[in-house]
Design an enzyme around this catalytic site. Structure first.
Site, PDB file in Angstrom:
ATOM      1  N   ARG A  10       0.858  -1.185   0.000  1.00  0.00           N
ATOM      2  CA  ARG A  10       0.000   0.000   0.000  1.00  0.00           C
ATOM      3  C   ARG A  10       0.896   1.237   0.000  1.00  0.00           C
ATOM      4  O   ARG A  10       2.096   1.156   0.230  1.00  0.00           O
ATOM      5  CB  ARG A  10      -0.914  -0.021   1.222  1.00  0.00           C
ATOM      6  CG  ARG A  10      -1.921  -1.174   1.207  1.00  0.00           C
ATOM      7  CD  ARG A  10      -2.458  -1.470   2.591  1.00  0.00           C
ATOM      8  NE  ARG A  10      -3.104  -0.314   3.187  1.00  0.00           N
ATOM      9  CZ  ARG A  10      -3.343  -0.183   4.491  1.00  0.00           C
ATOM     10  NH1 ARG A  10      -2.947  -1.115   5.340  1.00  0.00           N
ATOM     11  NH2 ARG A  10      -3.959   0.876   4.952  1.00  0.00           N
ATOM     12  N   SER A  12       0.681   4.120   1.934  1.00  0.00           N
ATOM     13  CA  SER A  12       0.881   4.935   3.128  1.00  0.00           C
ATOM     14  C   SER A  12       2.336   4.868   3.561  1.00  0.00           C
ATOM     15  O   SER A  12       3.069   3.923   3.246  1.00  0.00           O
ATOM     16  CB  SER A  12      -0.022   4.454   4.268  1.00  0.00           C
ATOM     17  OG  SER A  12       0.468   3.236   4.807  1.00  0.00           O
ATOM     18  N   LYS A  82      -2.114  -7.637  11.509  1.00  0.00           N
ATOM     19  CA  LYS A  82      -3.414  -7.342  12.112  1.00  0.00           C
ATOM     20  C   LYS A  82      -4.456  -6.936  11.076  1.00  0.00           C
ATOM     21  O   LYS A  82      -5.649  -6.968  11.361  1.00  0.00           O
ATOM     22  CB  LYS A  82      -3.287  -6.266  13.191  1.00  0.00           C
ATOM     23  CG  LYS A  82      -2.995  -4.866  12.704  1.00  0.00           C
ATOM     24  CD  LYS A  82      -2.834  -3.900  13.871  1.00  0.00           C
ATOM     25  CE  LYS A  82      -2.549  -2.479  13.427  1.00  0.00           C
ATOM     26  NZ  LYS A  82      -3.666  -1.867  12.701  1.00  0.00           N
ATOM     27  N   ASP A  83      -4.025  -6.557   9.857  1.00  0.00           N
ATOM     28  CA  ASP A  83      -4.955  -6.181   8.807  1.00  0.00           C
ATOM     29  C   ASP A  83      -5.422  -7.368   7.969  1.00  0.00           C
ATOM     30  O   ASP A  83      -6.233  -7.197   7.060  1.00  0.00           O
ATOM     31  CB  ASP A  83      -4.314  -5.155   7.860  1.00  0.00           C
ATOM     32  CG  ASP A  83      -4.104  -3.801   8.517  1.00  0.00           C
ATOM     33  OD1 ASP A  83      -4.837  -3.495   9.472  1.00  0.00           O
ATOM     34  OD2 ASP A  83      -3.199  -3.059   8.081  1.00  0.00           O
ATOM     35  N   THR A 126     -10.586   6.728  17.539  1.00  0.00           N
ATOM     36  CA  THR A 126     -10.039   5.410  17.251  1.00  0.00           C
ATOM     37  C   THR A 126     -10.781   4.813  16.076  1.00  0.00           C
ATOM     38  O   THR A 126     -11.958   5.114  15.866  1.00  0.00           O
ATOM     39  CB  THR A 126     -10.138   4.455  18.460  1.00  0.00           C
ATOM     40  OG1 THR A 126      -9.664   3.153  18.058  1.00  0.00           O
ATOM     41  CG2 THR A 126     -11.559   4.328  18.963  1.00  0.00           C
ATOM     42  N   SER A 128     -11.044   1.492  15.812  1.00  0.00           N
ATOM     43  CA  SER A 128     -11.217   0.099  16.220  1.00  0.00           C
ATOM     44  C   SER A 128     -12.341  -0.069  17.247  1.00  0.00           C
ATOM     45  O   SER A 128     -12.334   0.586  18.294  1.00  0.00           O
ATOM     46  CB  SER A 128      -9.895  -0.399  16.819  1.00  0.00           C
ATOM     47  OG  SER A 128     -10.078  -1.547  17.593  1.00  0.00           O
ATOM     48  N   LEU A 129     -13.276  -0.981  16.965  1.00  0.00           N
ATOM     49  CA  LEU A 129     -14.305  -1.311  17.953  1.00  0.00           C
ATOM     50  C   LEU A 129     -13.686  -1.986  19.174  1.00  0.00           C
ATOM     51  O   LEU A 129     -14.183  -1.837  20.292  1.00  0.00           O
ATOM     52  CB  LEU A 129     -15.366  -2.211  17.334  1.00  0.00           C
ATOM     53  CG  LEU A 129     -16.247  -1.598  16.243  1.00  0.00           C
ATOM     54  CD1 LEU A 129     -17.264  -2.626  15.745  1.00  0.00           C
ATOM     55  CD2 LEU A 129     -16.963  -0.344  16.744  1.00  0.00           C
ATOM     56  N   ARG A 130     -12.603  -2.738  18.955  1.00  0.00           N
ATOM     57  CA  ARG A 130     -11.899  -3.372  20.073  1.00  0.00           C
ATOM     58  C   ARG A 130     -11.374  -2.316  21.035  1.00  0.00           C
ATOM     59  O   ARG A 130     -11.559  -2.419  22.258  1.00  0.00           O
ATOM     60  CB  ARG A 130     -10.740  -4.224  19.520  1.00  0.00           C
ATOM     61  CG  ARG A 130      -9.794  -4.768  20.583  1.00  0.00           C
ATOM     62  CD  ARG A 130      -8.555  -5.384  19.944  1.00  0.00           C
ATOM     63  NE  ARG A 130      -7.808  -4.416  19.144  1.00  0.00           N
ATOM     64  CZ  ARG A 130      -6.926  -3.558  19.636  1.00  0.00           C
ATOM     65  NH1 ARG A 130      -6.670  -3.542  20.947  1.00  0.00           N
ATOM     66  NH2 ARG A 130      -6.280  -2.715  18.842  1.00  0.00           N
ATOM     67  N   ARG A 131     -10.724  -1.290  20.496  1.00  0.00           N
ATOM     68  CA  ARG A 131     -10.218  -0.217  21.350  1.00  0.00           C
ATOM     69  C   ARG A 131     -11.373   0.551  21.976  1.00  0.00           C
ATOM     70  O   ARG A 131     -11.323   0.903  23.163  1.00  0.00           O
ATOM     71  CB  ARG A 131      -9.334   0.727  20.532  1.00  0.00           C
ATOM     72  CG  ARG A 131      -8.005   0.123  20.105  1.00  0.00           C
ATOM     73  CD  ARG A 131      -7.254   1.013  19.153  1.00  0.00           C
ATOM     74  NE  ARG A 131      -5.971   0.445  18.750  1.00  0.00           N
ATOM     75  CZ  ARG A 131      -5.366   0.714  17.617  1.00  0.00           C
ATOM     76  NH1 ARG A 131      -5.911   1.550  16.749  1.00  0.00           N
ATOM     77  NH2 ARG A 131      -4.206   0.160  17.324  1.00  0.00           N
ATOM     78  N   ARG A 148     -10.292   7.333  11.069  1.00  0.00           N
ATOM     79  CA  ARG A 148      -9.625   6.457  10.111  1.00  0.00           C
ATOM     80  C   ARG A 148      -8.604   7.241   9.311  1.00  0.00           C
ATOM     81  O   ARG A 148      -8.513   8.452   9.399  1.00  0.00           O
ATOM     82  CB  ARG A 148     -10.653   5.792   9.188  1.00  0.00           C
ATOM     83  CG  ARG A 148     -11.549   4.780   9.911  1.00  0.00           C
ATOM     84  CD  ARG A 148     -12.163   3.775   8.969  1.00  0.00           C
ATOM     85  NE  ARG A 148     -11.142   3.193   8.101  1.00  0.00           N
ATOM     86  CZ  ARG A 148     -11.279   3.093   6.782  1.00  0.00           C
ATOM     87  NH1 ARG A 148     -12.371   3.553   6.177  1.00  0.00           N
ATOM     88  NH2 ARG A 148     -10.324   2.555   6.058  1.00  0.00           N
ATOM     89  N   GLY A 149      -7.841   6.514   8.497  1.00  0.00           N
ATOM     90  CA  GLY A 149      -6.775   7.125   7.710  1.00  0.00           C
ATOM     91  C   GLY A 149      -5.425   6.621   8.165  1.00  0.00           C
ATOM     92  O   GLY A 149      -5.310   5.885   9.147  1.00  0.00           O
ATOM     93  N   VAL A 151      -1.428   6.925   9.592  1.00  0.00           N
ATOM     94  CA  VAL A 151      -0.962   7.476  10.869  1.00  0.00           C
ATOM     95  C   VAL A 151      -0.876   8.995  10.815  1.00  0.00           C
ATOM     96  O   VAL A 151      -1.348   9.693  11.728  1.00  0.00           O
ATOM     97  CB  VAL A 151       0.406   6.868  11.255  1.00  0.00           C
ATOM     98  CG1 VAL A 151       0.987   7.585  12.468  1.00  0.00           C
ATOM     99  CG2 VAL A 151       0.266   5.377  11.536  1.00  0.00           C
ATOM    100  N   ARG A 154      -4.307  10.648  10.915  1.00  0.00           N
ATOM    101  CA  ARG A 154      -4.917  10.607  12.254  1.00  0.00           C
ATOM    102  C   ARG A 154      -4.259  11.624  13.188  1.00  0.00           C
ATOM    103  O   ARG A 154      -4.944  12.279  13.981  1.00  0.00           O
ATOM    104  CB  ARG A 154      -4.826   9.196  12.830  1.00  0.00           C
ATOM    105  CG  ARG A 154      -5.604   8.173  12.026  1.00  0.00           C
ATOM    106  CD  ARG A 154      -5.602   6.824  12.691  1.00  0.00           C
ATOM    107  NE  ARG A 154      -5.852   5.767  11.721  1.00  0.00           N
ATOM    108  CZ  ARG A 154      -6.121   4.509  12.041  1.00  0.00           C
ATOM    109  NH1 ARG A 154      -6.164   4.145  13.315  1.00  0.00           N
ATOM    110  NH2 ARG A 154      -6.327   3.607  11.106  1.00  0.00           N
ATOM    111  N   CYS A 241     -13.891  -7.129  11.998  1.00  0.00           N
ATOM    112  CA  CYS A 241     -13.859  -5.789  12.592  1.00  0.00           C
ATOM    113  C   CYS A 241     -15.172  -5.398  13.254  1.00  0.00           C
ATOM    114  O   CYS A 241     -15.252  -4.368  13.912  1.00  0.00           O
ATOM    115  CB  CYS A 241     -13.519  -4.761  11.519  1.00  0.00           C
ATOM    116  SG  CYS A 241     -11.876  -4.963  10.848  1.00  0.00           S
TER     117      CYS A 241
END
Length: 312
Positions: A10, A12, A82-83, A126, A128-131, A148-149, A151, A154, A241
């Protein structure tokens, strides 16, 4: 050994750093080989106005690169593990997993510094729903916003959109030389990380035996065992997710300990536990921990998410 390799990545800054790191490792191992980075924009990169869970989940960051591998346009792709979904497309495998960087989540809060010091109703970003679930479990008063986006995007939004704090992966900030911005690192007891967080995955075609052989020296076996246990946990729960869950593997004296969590999105209900056993049983350990948390109360959380249409 082949004399050229094309690496898909990618665009980024973090993704390019990761691909460059793997390129340099391969170049060190095979100095006469010509190694080229090929850049892609994925659907996950292009759609930033919606939560990742609403637009299809983790595969949105990998599909374009995987299609290019199938076409033969690239030889390998480098991803943040993790992605990656737990099930890969037919014909593709994880050829290597690099030694893990710091797996923890980190708070960037320029004024208030720590989660405890954030004021009542603080605005926290964030993706992330986990966070989100773990933040709200600790601080139900927080005002959580989707962020999102990449680093840098953000971090820019932290100031432009007047967030009091944002949560990012410590590994990404360290790799980009931005770890001086971190004001608090969450321990696993504070916030259980995402599956595979901090590890890089190198994906390739399963019939490319030459490439698999060339990747073998990059593979870090302890990291691979730990993340296999984590991915087994996620696979057992058919996790994506849309479900707030996390799991982290720690290795000591050839024993793997997995610490996992399933939570409601609002953080009110949290089911957490751990399991330990030999490294060679990583997949079984992940599966058994997932089953235990599912029976303890995770089943009700997942059924509620399905009923509410959050899990599609």
């Amino acid at each position: 050994m082949r004399n050229s390799i094309k690496i898909g990545t990618r665009q980024s800054a973090l993704a390019v750093w990761q691909a460059t790191y793997i390129r340099d490792e391969l170049q060190r191992l095979y100095p006469t080989c010509t190694i080229e980075l090929v850049h892609f924009t994925t659907k996950g990169d292009a759609i930033l106005e919606k939560p990742l869970a609403d637009i299809g989940g983790k595969g949105l960051f990998t599909a374009e690169l995987e299609a290019a591998m199938h076409r033969g346009d690239i030889d390998i792709a480098v991803h943040s593990l993790k992605d990656m979904p737990t099930e890969l497309p037919d014909g593709l495998v994880l050829g290597a997993i690099s030694k893990r960087e710091a797996p923890y989540d980190a708070l960037v809060a320029p004024v208030y510094k720590t989660l405890d010091q954030l004021p009542q109703g603080a605005k926290v970003g964030t993706s992330s729903l986990r966070r989100q679930a773990q933040l709200l479990h600790a601080r139900p008063d927080l005002d959580i916003h989707v962020l999102r986006g990449n680093v840098q995007t953000r971090l820019r939004k932290l100031e432009d959109e007047q967030f009091d704090a944002i949560v990012l992966a410590q590994a990404g900030l360290k790799r980009l030389g931005l770890d001086h911005l971190i004001t608090q690192v969450f321990s696993v007891d504070d916030m259980i990380p995402a599956v595979g967080q901090g590890a890089l995955a190198i994906e390739c075609r399963d019939d490319d035996e030459e490439m698999l052989s060339m990747l073998a020296p990059i593979n870090h076996e302890e990291t691979r065992c730990a993340v296999e246990g984590e991915r087994s946990f996620l696979r057992q729960l058919q996790g994506n997710c849309q479900v707030p869950m996390g799991v982290h593997g720690m290795i000591d004296n050839h024993q793997l300990t997995l610490q996992g969590l399933i939570a409601s999105i609002d953080g009110k209900d949290v089911y957490e536990g751990s399991i330990s056993g030999p490294l060679c049983k990583a997949n079984m350990l992940g599966k058994n921990l997932a089953k235990a948390l599912y029976e303890e109360g995770g089943k009700q959380i997942i059924e509620t998410l399905i009923k509410e249409g959050i899990i599609k």
